[in-house]
Design a protein around this motif. Structure first.
Motif, mmCIF file in Angstrom:
data_model
loop_
_atom_site.group_PDB
_atom_site.id
_atom_site.type_symbol
_atom_site.label_atom_id
_atom_site.label_comp_id
_atom_site.label_asym_id
_atom_site.label_seq_id
_atom_site.Cartn_x
_atom_site.Cartn_y
_atom_site.Cartn_z
ATOM 1 N N SER A 272 -58.413 -37.495 -35.639
ATOM 2 C CA SER A 272 -57.681 -37.171 -36.882
ATOM 3 C C SER A 272 -58.390 -36.049 -37.636
ATOM 4 N N HIS A 273 -57.931 -35.736 -38.817
ATOM 5 C CA HIS A 273 -58.488 -34.573 -39.548
ATOM 6 C C HIS A 273 -59.948 -34.805 -39.902
ATOM 7 N N SER A 274 -60.441 -35.990 -39.616
ATOM 8 C CA SER A 274 -61.872 -36.238 -39.848
ATOM 9 C C SER A 274 -62.701 -35.298 -39.010
ATOM 10 N N ALA B 119 -56.858 -33.619 -56.288
ATOM 11 C CA ALA B 119 -55.865 -34.701 -56.189
ATOM 12 C C ALA B 119 -56.357 -35.752 -55.194
ATOM 13 N N TYR B 120 -56.982 -35.250 -54.127
ATOM 14 C CA TYR B 120 -57.498 -36.151 -53.078
ATOM 15 C C TYR B 120 -58.470 -37.158 -53.701
ATOM 16 N N ALA B 121 -59.402 -36.641 -54.520
ATOM 17 C CA ALA B 121 -60.415 -37.512 -55.136
ATOM 18 C C ALA B 121 -59.778 -38.473 -56.136
ATOM 19 N N LEU C 49 -53.587 -40.007 -48.229
ATOM 20 C CA LEU C 49 -54.906 -39.373 -48.078
ATOM 21 C C LEU C 49 -55.098 -38.870 -46.643
ATOM 22 N N SER C 50 -54.761 -39.720 -45.692
ATOM 23 C CA SER C 50 -55.057 -39.353 -44.303
ATOM 24 C C SER C 50 -54.079 -38.309 -43.772
ATOM 25 N N SER C 51 -53.008 -38.052 -44.546
ATOM 26 C CA SER C 51 -52.058 -37.014 -44.103
ATOM 27 C C SER C 51 -52.244 -35.738 -44.906
ATOM 28 N N MET D 16 -51.328 -45.171 -50.560
ATOM 29 C CA MET D 16 -52.276 -44.130 -51.006
ATOM 30 C C MET D 16 -53.137 -43.677 -49.831
ATOM 31 N N GLY D 17 -53.577 -44.642 -49.018
ATOM 32 C CA GLY D 17 -54.388 -44.309 -47.848
ATOM 33 C C GLY D 17 -53.607 -43.451 -46.867
ATOM 34 N N ALA D 18 -52.321 -43.783 -46.687
ATOM 35 C CA ALA D 18 -51.487 -43.002 -45.762
ATOM 36 C C ALA D 18 -51.369 -41.563 -46.260
ATOM 37 N N ILE E 107 -63.950 -48.010 -38.805
ATOM 38 C CA ILE E 107 -64.304 -49.334 -39.343
ATOM 39 C C ILE E 107 -63.362 -49.684 -40.501
ATOM 40 N N HIS E 108 -63.068 -48.694 -41.344
ATOM 41 C CA HIS E 108 -62.186 -48.903 -42.505
ATOM 42 C C HIS E 108 -60.836 -49.451 -42.047
ATOM 43 N N VAL E 109 -60.245 -48.784 -41.080
ATOM 44 C CA VAL E 109 -58.897 -49.174 -40.634
ATOM 45 C C VAL E 109 -58.922 -50.487 -39.846
ATOM 46 N N VAL F 31 -68.435 -44.799 -47.888
ATOM 47 C CA VAL F 31 -69.177 -43.818 -47.062
ATOM 48 C C VAL F 31 -68.269 -42.637 -46.744
ATOM 49 N N ASN F 32 -67.019 -42.922 -46.351
ATOM 50 C CA ASN F 32 -66.092 -41.854 -45.991
ATOM 51 C C ASN F 32 -65.831 -40.938 -47.182
ATOM 52 N N ALA F 33 -65.589 -41.568 -48.349
ATOM 53 C CA ALA F 33 -65.326 -40.763 -49.559
ATOM 54 C C ALA F 33 -66.562 -39.935 -49.917
ATOM 55 N N ALA G 196 -58.275 -44.021 -57.602
ATOM 56 C CA ALA G 196 -57.217 -45.031 -57.847
ATOM 57 C C ALA G 196 -57.342 -46.162 -56.832
ATOM 58 N N LYS G 197 -57.658 -45.797 -55.585
ATOM 59 C CA LYS G 197 -57.807 -46.833 -54.548
ATOM 60 C C LYS G 197 -58.979 -47.745 -54.868
ATOM 61 N N ILE G 198 -60.067 -47.144 -55.345
ATOM 62 C CA ILE G 198 -61.252 -47.950 -55.692
ATOM 63 C C ILE G 198 -60.868 -48.952 -56.788
ATOM 64 N N ALA H 259 -61.072 -52.977 -40.174
ATOM 65 C CA ALA H 259 -61.283 -54.082 -41.134
ATOM 66 C C ALA H 259 -60.026 -54.304 -41.978
ATOM 67 N N LEU H 260 -59.353 -53.217 -42.342
ATOM 68 C CA LEU H 260 -58.107 -53.334 -43.123
ATOM 69 C C LEU H 260 -57.054 -54.098 -42.335
ATOM 70 N N SER H 261 -56.967 -53.818 -41.033
ATOM 71 C CA SER H 261 -55.919 -54.471 -40.222
ATOM 72 C C SER H 261 -56.121 -55.981 -40.226
ATOM 73 N N LEU I 87 -57.882 -50.203 -57.464
ATOM 74 C CA LEU I 87 -57.027 -51.263 -56.911
ATOM 75 C C LEU I 87 -57.848 -52.216 -56.040
ATOM 76 N N THR I 88 -58.838 -51.668 -55.356
ATOM 77 C CA THR I 88 -59.691 -52.532 -54.520
ATOM 78 C C THR I 88 -60.432 -53.546 -55.380
ATOM 79 N N LEU I 89 -60.890 -53.089 -56.558
ATOM 80 C CA LEU I 89 -61.592 -54.023 -57.460
ATOM 81 C C LEU I 89 -60.652 -55.155 -57.873
ATOM 82 N N PHE J 137 -43.508 -42.190 -42.321
ATOM 83 C CA PHE J 137 -43.615 -42.822 -40.999
ATOM 84 C C PHE J 137 -45.039 -43.309 -40.737
ATOM 85 N N LYS J 138 -46.034 -42.534 -41.209
ATOM 86 C CA LYS J 138 -47.434 -42.983 -41.069
ATOM 87 C C LYS J 138 -47.590 -44.303 -41.813
ATOM 88 N N TYR J 139 -46.985 -44.395 -42.988
ATOM 89 C CA TYR J 139 -47.078 -45.618 -43.812
ATOM 90 C C TYR J 139 -46.441 -46.797 -43.075
HETATM 91 C C1 HEM Z 1 -63.811 -48.905 -52.180
HETATM 92 C C2 HEM Z 1 -62.580 -48.835 -51.827
HETATM 93 C C3 HEM Z 1 -62.005 -47.765 -50.936
HETATM 94 C C4 HEM Z 1 -62.393 -46.463 -50.738
HETATM 95 C C5 HEM Z 1 -63.551 -45.720 -51.361
HETATM 96 C C6 HEM Z 1 -61.484 -45.884 -49.751
HETATM 97 C C7 HEM Z 1 -61.581 -44.558 -49.281
HETATM 98 C C8 HEM Z 1 -60.809 -44.073 -48.245
HETATM 99 C C9 HEM Z 1 -60.985 -42.758 -47.652
HETATM 100 C C10 HEM Z 1 -61.992 -41.717 -48.084
HETATM 101 C C11 HEM Z 1 -60.077 -42.644 -46.655
HETATM 102 C C12 HEM Z 1 -59.946 -41.468 -45.667
HETATM 103 C C13 HEM Z 1 -58.812 -40.689 -45.907
HETATM 104 C C14 HEM Z 1 -58.773 -39.529 -44.937
HETATM 105 O O1 HEM Z 1 -58.546 -39.733 -43.744
HETATM 106 O O2 HEM Z 1 -58.973 -38.435 -45.386
HETATM 107 C C15 HEM Z 1 -59.311 -43.864 -46.629
HETATM 108 C C16 HEM Z 1 -58.276 -44.092 -45.764
HETATM 109 C C17 HEM Z 1 -57.448 -45.189 -45.881
HETATM 110 N N1 HEM Z 1 -57.598 -46.263 -46.756
HETATM 111 FE FE1 HEM Z 1 -59.112 -46.576 -48.015
HETATM 112 N N2 HEM Z 1 -60.561 -46.820 -49.385
HETATM 113 C C18 HEM Z 1 -60.837 -47.982 -50.079
HETATM 114 C C19 HEM Z 1 -60.146 -49.167 -50.037
HETATM 115 C C20 HEM Z 1 -58.946 -49.307 -49.360
HETATM 116 C C21 HEM Z 1 -58.078 -50.464 -49.458
HETATM 117 C C22 HEM Z 1 -58.368 -51.705 -50.289
HETATM 118 C C23 HEM Z 1 -56.982 -50.215 -48.679
HETATM 119 C C24 HEM Z 1 -55.758 -51.062 -48.412
HETATM 120 C C25 HEM Z 1 -55.520 -52.225 -48.902
HETATM 121 C C26 HEM Z 1 -57.182 -48.906 -48.075
HETATM 122 C C27 HEM Z 1 -56.294 -48.298 -47.217
HETATM 123 C C28 HEM Z 1 -56.545 -47.114 -46.555
HETATM 124 C C29 HEM Z 1 -55.680 -46.568 -45.501
HETATM 125 C C30 HEM Z 1 -54.395 -47.188 -44.988
HETATM 126 C C31 HEM Z 1 -56.253 -45.364 -45.088
HETATM 127 C C32 HEM Z 1 -55.715 -44.385 -44.013
HETATM 128 C C33 HEM Z 1 -56.264 -44.751 -42.697
HETATM 129 C C34 HEM Z 1 -55.837 -43.808 -41.585
HETATM 130 O O3 HEM Z 1 -56.291 -42.725 -41.507
HETATM 131 O O4 HEM Z 1 -55.084 -44.245 -40.742
HETATM 132 N N3 HEM Z 1 -58.383 -48.387 -48.510
HETATM 133 N N4 HEM Z 1 -59.784 -44.734 -47.605
#
Ligand code: HEM
Length: 615
Positions: A138-140, A217-219, A275-277, A271-273, A155-157, A202-204, A224-226, A159-161, A228-230, A8-10
């Motif tokens: 959140s758990h942050s 597993a979290y790391a 991680l954040s859960s 993957m992000g969903a 900022i991450h979320v 920065v968050n990681a 893997a996300k890094i 900018a992603l939106s 895919l981002t590349l 549902f978060k996804y």
């Molecule tokens: C350098 C690349 C990236 C790094 C290092 C990174 C790292 C992270 C970290 C550490 C979190 C926090 C997770 C938590 O709350 O514990 C996160 C959340 C998330 N990331 Fe990324 N991320 C990257 C790129 C991306 C990309 C390209 C996407 C999607 C296209 C993405 C989607 C998400 C989403 C959906 C979340 C969850 C946000 C939420 O809490 O609602 N990330 N990411």
């Protein structure tokens, strides 16, 4: 959280990103019709309602499964209306999640009624605020450096939106609409990608910066996300390359590339969903309890010294993100003007830069750090944010720069981004807020509402509250000084005399407030500073009274400066007006037109002569 919860978060993330992407297309990427949504944009309303409804479903499910996880109970238990109601009304996380659900419902309800680019842009902003709200709770919250962890994730979320949402919306657009939307989106996508990568890294880094953290597993998912981002960045680069050869561009082929990009993105979002859960690895060094760490999210700093005030730095990632974006946009504007051969006074750029630096010092710098721990330092930070930084920002004339550099319409009849800003400046809302009385009430009246009602104590307790308070200080200050000494266009022409009266009133109200604080006999923070058990603040009331005298000393100076500046501009305006009248008279005389002034003087003399004769 259970697999269903992550699912549902996804859904909530993908649907909210799509909603924001579609609103972005309607408000900025597709053509507008003189500030009204074009037929093509109107066509997107069905898609907007669909994604907003899906967002509503996803966020409702997220509330239920988050509660089930917290209570460690099955869904059947958390569906109890009493339990549910107390979660969404009394628990901060529940309140923020419910706020997001309400936002999705409001977007769904209003989608068919928006017809102007300005209202669509406001709905877009509202959606982004709804999306990021739960992150503040959140758990942050669980780790240290709240300002860095929460701010970077927000900022991450956000900018992603814009990035992922924009790409999904463009993928759903009619192929013939893409040639219009893509070039404008490409600029925004670049800024968003930079923000996503920096904030994610920065968050990681903050979460995984301890022994053994990268072997979890979290790391692995972060890695893997890094990766895919590349890949996404490589595709983005390919986009820009193809766009550069626009003439021979095969938009269908381009569509296929976008599709591949969307598939990788929705995988990365999954993957992000997850991680954040999932509980992030816990830093064992943070095991020992520290009251300040639990409440403020920062360990108690040592007693303040000048060097600690000037050289400590406790980054508030969100505020830093906002300040960097504001400064980067300002510099980009100046570069656009310079490239066009137009001049922009260097004094304005310096003034704006100083304003930005002052805000950074009072939020992430040593002053911002100590402002969490002692009322006196809080008051110094308040004065810098509300009185000093705004003068720098206002004299930087950012609105004038924006109006001179923002993209105009791409075709005749399109108002473009510049048109949307103009519409905002001429809106009823802007006219209301630039009323000097309203500006004064927000500037000075809010002091009493904040400090003498207990609001201060509750806002200091949470990261969100602290952020909202600081943003209020900055915006109320910018509005007040814009109305009094602003160089930017103002929907209202406020007479100099009125401005001077307002400034004098502000001085007296501020003095009255400071004296009330200096003579206060009860603590106004509802136990916030006491709960931090700060070893170097021995007398909380004395520190509060000290805050009052600081407020008085620091507050009166900028207002006095504004008074002097208003007088100077009054004299300047008058002499400018006199020169204008003289120029007109001279021009009228040169063209043999009747000189009204001379004629009138003649008439007065005749009257006087007649009176003398009759006497
Ligand atoms: C350098 C690349 C990236 C790094 C290092 C990174 C790292 C992270 C970290 C550490 C979190 C926090 C997770 C938590 O709350 O514990 C996160 C959340 C998330 N990331 Fe990324 N991320 C990257 C790129 C991306 C990309 C390209 C996407 C999607 C296209 C993405 C989607 C998400 C989403 C959906 C979340 C969850 C946000 C939420 O809490 O609602 N990330 N990411």
């Amino acid at each position: 959280m259970s697999a269903f919860g992550v699912f549902f978060k996804y859904i909530s993330l993908i649907a909210s990103f799509t909603t924001i992407g579609v609103l972005l297309c309607m408000a900025f990427l597709l053509l507008d019709d003189d500030g009204r949504l074009s037929a093509k944009a109107q066509k997107l309303k069905r898609l907007l309602r669909g994604s907003a409804f899906l967002w509503f479903i996803g966020s409702t499910g997220t509330i239920l499964f988050t509660l089930a996880t917290i209570l460690d109970q099955p869904l059947s238990v958390v569906l109890d209306p009493i339990i549910l109601r107390s979660f969404i009304t009394q628990v901060t996380l529940g309140q923020y999640l419910f706020f997001q659900t309400l936002v999705s419902l409001i977007v769904f309800a209003f989608a068919q009624y928006v017809n102007k680019t300005l209202t669509t842009a406001l709905l877009l902003l509202f959606s982004i605020i709804g999306l990021i709200a739960p992150i503040f709770e959140s758990h942050s919250e669980s780790g240290g450096s709240h300002g860095l962890v929460i701010g970077s994730l927000v900022i991450h979320v956000a900018a992603l939106s814009l990035w992922v949402g924009g790409i999904i919306a463009i993928a759903l657009l009619d192929p013939e609409d893409r040639p219009l939307a893509v070039p404008r989106f490409s600029e925004l996508a670049l800024w968003s990608v930079i923000a996503v990568v920096v904030s994610g890294s920065v968050n990681a880094w903050v979460r995984l910066d301890f022994q053994g953290a990268w072997n979890t597993a979290y790391a692995y998912v972060v890695i893997a996300k890094i990766a895919l981002t590349l890949v996404l960045i490589a595709i983005g680069y390919k986009h820009r390359e193809i766009l550069a050869r626009r003439e021979s561009l095969d938009w269908r082929g381009f569509g296929r590339l976008i599709l591949a990009e969307v598939l990788i993105m929705i995988t990365t979002v999954a993957m992000g969903a997850w991680l954040s859960s999932t509980e992030a690895p816990v830093n064992p060094t943070l095991k020992n309890f520290d009251a300040a760490l639990a409440i403020v999210g920062i360990s108690t700093p040592p007693a303040p010294t000048w060097s600690r005030i000037f050289f400590s730095y406790e980054p508030d990632a969100l505020m830093i993100g906002i300040l960097i974006t504001a400064m980067a946009l300002y510099i980009k504007g100046v570069l656009v003007l310079t490239k066009r051969g137009d001049k922009w006074p260097i004094g304005r750029t310096i003034s704006f830069g100083l304003g930005i630096a002052a805000i950074d010092f009072a939020t992430s710098g040593g002053l911002g750090l100590y402002a969490h721990f002692a009322f006196s330092y809080h008051m110094v930070a308040h004065m810098v944010l509300g009185m000093i930084a705004p003068i720098g920002i206002v004299l930087g004339a950012p609105i004038t720069l924006a109006l001179r550099t923002l993209p105009q319409g791409r075709i005749k009849g399109e108002s473009g981004v510049r048109g949307t800003l103009l519409a905002a400046l001429h809106s009823k809302i802007a006219f209301f807020f630039t009323n000097p009385i309203v500006a004064l009430a927000l500037f000075d009246g809010s002091l009493f509402a904040l400090y003498f009602t207990g609001l201060f104590g509750s806002l200091m307790q949470t990261h969100t509250g602290h952020l909202i308070m600081n943003i209020h200080f900055i915006l109320a200050g910018i509005l007040f000084f814009h109305v009094i000494i602003g160089v930017d266009p103002n929907p209202r022409r406020v007479a100099h005399l009125v401005r001077i009266v307002i400034v004098f009133t502000a001085m007296s109200i501020h003095a009255f407030f400071s004296v009330a604080l200096m003579s206060s006999t009860t603590l106004l923070d509802h136990g916030y500073f006491a709960s931090l058990k700060i070893p170097w603040v021995t007398d909380l009331l004395a520190d509060q009274q000290l805050g009052g005298s600081i407020g008085w000393a620091m507050g009166e100076i900028p207002i006095l400066l504004a008074l002097v500046a208003t007088f100077i501009s009054w004299v300047k305006d008058d002499s400018r007006e006199a020169k204008r009248i003289d120029r007109n008279t001279a021009r009228a005389a040169a063209m043999g037109e009747p000189d009204d002034l001379a004629d009138y003087n003649q008439y007065l003399q005749e009257l006087a002569q007649r009176d003398r004769n009759e006497a």
